[in-house]
Design a protein around this motif. Structure first.
Motif, PDB file in Angstrom:
ATOM      1  N   GLU A 278     -20.418  15.401  -9.128  1.00 24.41           N
ATOM      2  CA  GLU A 278     -20.135  13.970  -9.098  1.00 24.41           C
ATOM      3  C   GLU A 278     -19.460  13.630  -7.780  1.00 24.41           C
ATOM      4  OE1 GLU A 278     -17.784  12.720 -12.369  1.00 24.41           O
ATOM      5  OE2 GLU A 278     -19.193  13.420 -13.898  1.00 24.41           O
ATOM      6  N   THR A 279     -19.786  12.491  -7.256  1.00 26.56           N
ATOM      7  CA  THR A 279     -19.125  12.009  -6.054  1.00 26.56           C
ATOM      8  C   THR A 279     -18.087  10.968  -6.442  1.00 26.56           C
ATOM      9  OG1 THR A 279     -21.061  12.397  -4.654  1.00 26.56           O
ATOM     10  CG2 THR A 279     -19.410  10.864  -3.830  1.00 26.56           C
ATOM     11  N   TRP A 280     -16.832  11.276  -6.161  1.00 30.21           N
ATOM     12  CA  TRP A 280     -15.749  10.331  -6.344  1.00 30.21           C
ATOM     13  C   TRP A 280     -15.343   9.817  -4.967  1.00 30.21           C
ATOM     14  CZ3 TRP A 280     -11.785  10.073 -10.659  1.00 30.21           C
ATOM     15  CH2 TRP A 280     -12.367  10.368 -11.900  1.00 30.21           C
ATOM     16  N   TRP A 281     -14.587   8.724  -4.968  1.00 31.49           N
ATOM     17  CA  TRP A 281     -14.106   8.127  -3.731  1.00 31.49           C
ATOM     18  C   TRP A 281     -12.602   7.976  -3.818  1.00 31.49           C
ATOM     19  CZ3 TRP A 281     -17.677   7.395   0.096  1.00 31.49           C
ATOM     20  CH2 TRP A 281     -19.017   7.461  -0.296  1.00 31.49           C
ATOM     21  N   ALA A 282     -11.909   8.303  -2.742  1.00 24.72           N
ATOM     22  CA  ALA A 282     -10.446   8.238  -2.725  1.00 24.72           C
ATOM     23  C   ALA A 282      -9.981   7.525  -1.461  1.00 24.72           C
ATOM     24  CB  ALA A 282      -9.841   9.632  -2.801  1.00 24.72           C
ATOM     25  N   ALA A 283      -8.821   6.886  -1.565  1.00 25.77           N
ATOM     26  CA  ALA A 283      -8.285   6.155  -0.409  1.00 25.77           C
ATOM     27  C   ALA A 283      -6.782   5.982  -0.566  1.00 25.77           C
ATOM     28  CB  ALA A 283      -8.955   4.786  -0.277  1.00 25.77           C
ATOM     29  N   ASP A 284      -6.083   5.916   0.567  1.00 27.03           N
ATOM     30  CA  ASP A 284      -4.673   5.522   0.585  1.00 27.03           C
ATOM     31  C   ASP A 284      -4.599   4.006   0.557  1.00 27.03           C
ATOM     32  OD1 ASP A 284      -2.584   7.691   0.875  1.00 27.03           O
ATOM     33  OD2 ASP A 284      -4.036   8.372   2.369  1.00 27.03           O
ATOM     34  N   ALA A 285      -3.787   3.462  -0.336  1.00 26.60           N
ATOM     35  CA  ALA A 285      -3.620   2.007  -0.461  1.00 26.60           C
ATOM     36  C   ALA A 285      -2.164   1.638  -0.202  1.00 26.60           C
ATOM     37  CB  ALA A 285      -4.066   1.542  -1.845  1.00 26.60           C
ATOM     38  N   TRP A 289       6.382  -1.309  -0.463  1.00 25.97           N
ATOM     39  CA  TRP A 289       6.746  -0.343   0.581  1.00 25.97           C
ATOM     40  C   TRP A 289       6.044   0.997   0.425  1.00 25.97           C
ATOM     41  CZ3 TRP A 289      10.470  -2.403  -2.815  1.00 25.97           C
ATOM     42  CH2 TRP A 289      10.828  -1.570  -3.882  1.00 25.97           C
ATOM     43  N   TRP A 290       5.171   1.110  -0.581  1.00 26.79           N
ATOM     44  CA  TRP A 290       4.356   2.309  -0.703  1.00 26.79           C
ATOM     45  C   TRP A 290       3.149   2.186   0.230  1.00 26.79           C
ATOM     46  CZ3 TRP A 290       3.778   3.536  -6.645  1.00 26.79           C
ATOM     47  CH2 TRP A 290       5.041   3.813  -7.164  1.00 26.79           C
ATOM     48  N   GLY A 291       2.858   3.257   0.949  1.00 29.00           N
ATOM     49  CA  GLY A 291       1.726   3.248   1.857  1.00 29.00           C
ATOM     50  C   GLY A 291       1.425   4.629   2.371  1.00 29.00           C
ATOM     51  N   PRO A 292       0.416   4.779   3.215  1.00 33.04           N
ATOM     52  CA  PRO A 292       0.014   6.100   3.705  1.00 33.04           C
ATOM     53  C   PRO A 292       1.142   6.876   4.360  1.00 33.04           C
ATOM     54  CG  PRO A 292      -1.621   4.455   4.270  1.00 33.04           C
ATOM     55  CD  PRO A 292      -0.446   3.711   3.725  1.00 33.04           C
ATOM     56  N   ASP A 293       2.085   6.177   4.996  1.00 33.27           N
ATOM     57  CA  ASP A 293       3.170   6.861   5.701  1.00 33.27           C
ATOM     58  C   ASP A 293       4.534   6.559   5.102  1.00 33.27           C
ATOM     59  OD1 ASP A 293       1.394   8.025   7.556  1.00 33.27           O
ATOM     60  OD2 ASP A 293       1.349   6.145   8.697  1.00 33.27           O
ATOM     61  N   GLY A 294       4.563   5.995   3.900  1.00 25.26           N
ATOM     62  CA  GLY A 294       5.826   5.733   3.231  1.00 25.26           C
ATOM     63  C   GLY A 294       6.341   6.972   2.526  1.00 25.26           C
ATOM     64  N   LEU A 298       0.430   5.658  -2.344  1.00 22.11           N
ATOM     65  CA  LEU A 298      -0.422   5.244  -3.454  1.00 22.11           C
ATOM     66  C   LEU A 298      -1.845   5.661  -3.128  1.00 22.11           C
ATOM     67  CD1 LEU A 298      -1.117   3.729  -6.066  1.00 22.11           C
ATOM     68  CD2 LEU A 298      -1.315   1.638  -4.693  1.00 22.11           C
ATOM     69  N   VAL A 299      -2.377   6.616  -3.890  1.00 21.64           N
ATOM     70  CA  VAL A 299      -3.737   7.114  -3.695  1.00 21.64           C
ATOM     71  C   VAL A 299      -4.583   6.650  -4.869  1.00 21.64           C
ATOM     72  CG1 VAL A 299      -5.203   9.158  -3.531  1.00 21.64           C
ATOM     73  CG2 VAL A 299      -2.991   9.108  -2.355  1.00 21.64           C
ATOM     74  N   VAL A 300      -5.708   6.036  -4.557  1.00 32.60           N
ATOM     75  CA  VAL A 300      -6.639   5.574  -5.590  1.00 32.60           C
ATOM     76  C   VAL A 300      -7.874   6.463  -5.548  1.00 32.60           C
ATOM     77  CG1 VAL A 300      -7.927   3.623  -6.510  1.00 32.60           C
ATOM     78  CG2 VAL A 300      -5.800   3.225  -5.259  1.00 32.60           C
TER      79      VAL A 300
END
Length: 476
Positions: A278-285, A289-294, A298-300
């Protein structure tokens, strides 16, 4: 069930039983011959296949209710409730053996899974009982909830510690009583205990019941325990009414056109045990104050970024830094890319399989005792039985010699009615090989088959990322 336990134990010639590694330590269930016998018989009863709940009468092989006064039942009752042995020492030794075993040694790619499990129980006099949410039933009911920790990777899982939660009404001052502890406090303490035992793991994983709690995440961070935990889609609103902003809103703010033009999303290919992928998709959102460098990311992760289906979308909070980010250089933990974050949380689903094994096969909730000590002892013994399963899985038993004449069973006790020969069990229940006696199923042989179906339902294999471990990982 045999009195000395040797005939049906599946023991190889000259090899000590798993429990015999614990001999000679005061407070363990074989400081006396009676305790050792009780320990052996109780575990054999848990491991043998039964067609009814594994209450004391079932473990002793007597009739329900009518056989409650049988000597073998009373002996197990005394062993569980009155005998002087320390369940914490037994569990500590069990964990020590698992950590030292060549096939079960924890490694830094594993995950410490935290969860709680509730089982319905009647009455009001039993320790830890109360009207509370029971996840197994999916509703609030009268029962007992136990907080547990489980170590797992893609191929192996086993329980570490378990502590029953005691509702506030059991304490003189309720929730303000100094002895009262919430589930979150118990879980944080168990995580620290797991770390203190020397169990290595990549991160702590938990569902949204724990991930939504800021105080719990702070306790883990203060203990130096990295985490990957789920959030409710509605969690994290920094405003009210129509201005509320949730993880779902943060995911919808990410750019996406189609698989050929994924925008902010990264493909995560997952290969399952049965061979399908299965192909899933992931991203930093970003969420407040939550973020890729916080301090918290928050990873979806989802199967469809366009629709974010509820049944296949994860909203994950983690304090692991992203590769190449400003936090990576100062973090005590290795950076985790999106593949790794999804892998870690996928392993959390082993806890559900663990509950199926210990509850459906080993009788976790079948106890009929009321005291705190007896309940904790029963849970410890179930975890010991579970560890026997892995011990047997990794060390297949040698079939007994065929040139020895079979031993006939003694006549049944006058107080123990019923047939003296059990009907043949279904083929799927028993491991190959002849039992030690004509009618007695091989306890340790059955232990291996308890895990056979589990191996076929293991979590999915992860896509290799930039931070591969020494073993190939899987997600679920």
């Amino acid at each position: 069930m045999p009195g000395d336990g040797h005939a049906g134990c599946g023991r190889r010639s000259g090899e000590p039983h798993w429990w015999e590694h614990q001999q000679g330590v005061p407070g363990r269930p074989h400081s006396t011959l009676a305790q050792r016998r009780g320990f052996r018989e109780y575990l054999m009863g848990l491991l043998l296949p039964r067609d009814r709940n594994k209450t004391l009468t079932c473990l002793a092989g007597t009739e329900p209710i009518a056989g409650a006064q049988h000597a073998s039942v009373q002996r197990l009752q005394f062993f569980l409730s009155e005998s002087t042995w320390d369940h914490e020492q037994v569990n500590a030794r069990r964990v020590e053996l698992l950590l030292a075993g060549s096939a079960t040694t924890p490694h830094s790619g594993g995950v410490l899974v935290i969860d709680d499990s509730g089982d319905r129980k009647d009455g009001k006099a039993t320790a830890h009982i109360g009207r509370q949410w029971l996840g197994r039933l999916g509703k609030t009911d009268n029962g007992i909830v136990t907080v547990t920790t489980c170590w797992a990777d893609e191929n192996l899982y086993y329980p570490l510690h378990a502590v029953p939660y005691t509702p506030a009404h059991h304490f003189p001052k309720g929730r303000s009583d100094p002895s009262f502890r919430t589930k979150l406090q118990i879980a944080a303490e168990l995580a620290r205990t797991a770390k203190a035992t020397g169990a290595a793991f990549r991160a702590v994983a938990a569902d949204c019941a724990y991930g939504d709690q800021d105080s719990f995440r702070r306790q883990l961070a203060a203990a130096g325990l990295p985490f990957v935990m789920a959030l409710k889609p509605s969690h994290g609103t920094w405003a009210y009414g129509k201005d509320a902003y949730t993880p779902t809103d943060a995911a919808r703010a990410l750019t996406w056109t189609d698989p050929q033009h994924p925008g902010d999303w990264t493909a995560v290919e997952r290969t399952f045990r049965d061979g399908h992928t299965e192909t899933w998709w992931a991203a930093d959102a970003r969420l407040g104050w939550w973020g890729p460098d916080g301090n918290v990311r928050l990873v979806v992760a989802t199967t469809d970024p366009a629709t974010l289906p509820a049944q296949s979308t994860w909203y994950l909070a983690t304090d692991l830094p992203r590769p190449g980010g400003p936090r990576e250089a100062h973090s005590p933990e290795p950076a985790a890319d999106l593949h790794e974050v999804v892998r870690i949380y996928g392993i959390r689903h082993w806890i559900e399989q663990s509950y199926k094994q210990v509850k459906d096969e080993l009788g976790w909730a079948d106890f009929q005792v009321r005291s705190d000590t007896a309940i904790r002892r029963h849970q410890t013994l179930v975890n010991c039985a579970f560890s026997f399963c892995w011990n047997t899985w990794f060390a297949p038993l040698t079939p007994p010699a065929t040139d020895q004449p079979p031993q006939l069973d003694p006549l049944p006790d006058p107080l123990e009615r019923g047939r003296t020969r059990a009907p043949a069990a279904p083929v799927g229940l028993l491991a190959p090989g002849a039992p030690g006696r004509p009618w007695l199923a091989d306890a340790l042989g059955h232990a291996a088959t308890l895990l056979a179906g589990m191996v076929d339902e293991a979590p999915a294999l992860s896509t290799p990322g930039t931070d591969r471990h020494r073993r190939q990982r899987q997600t679920h």
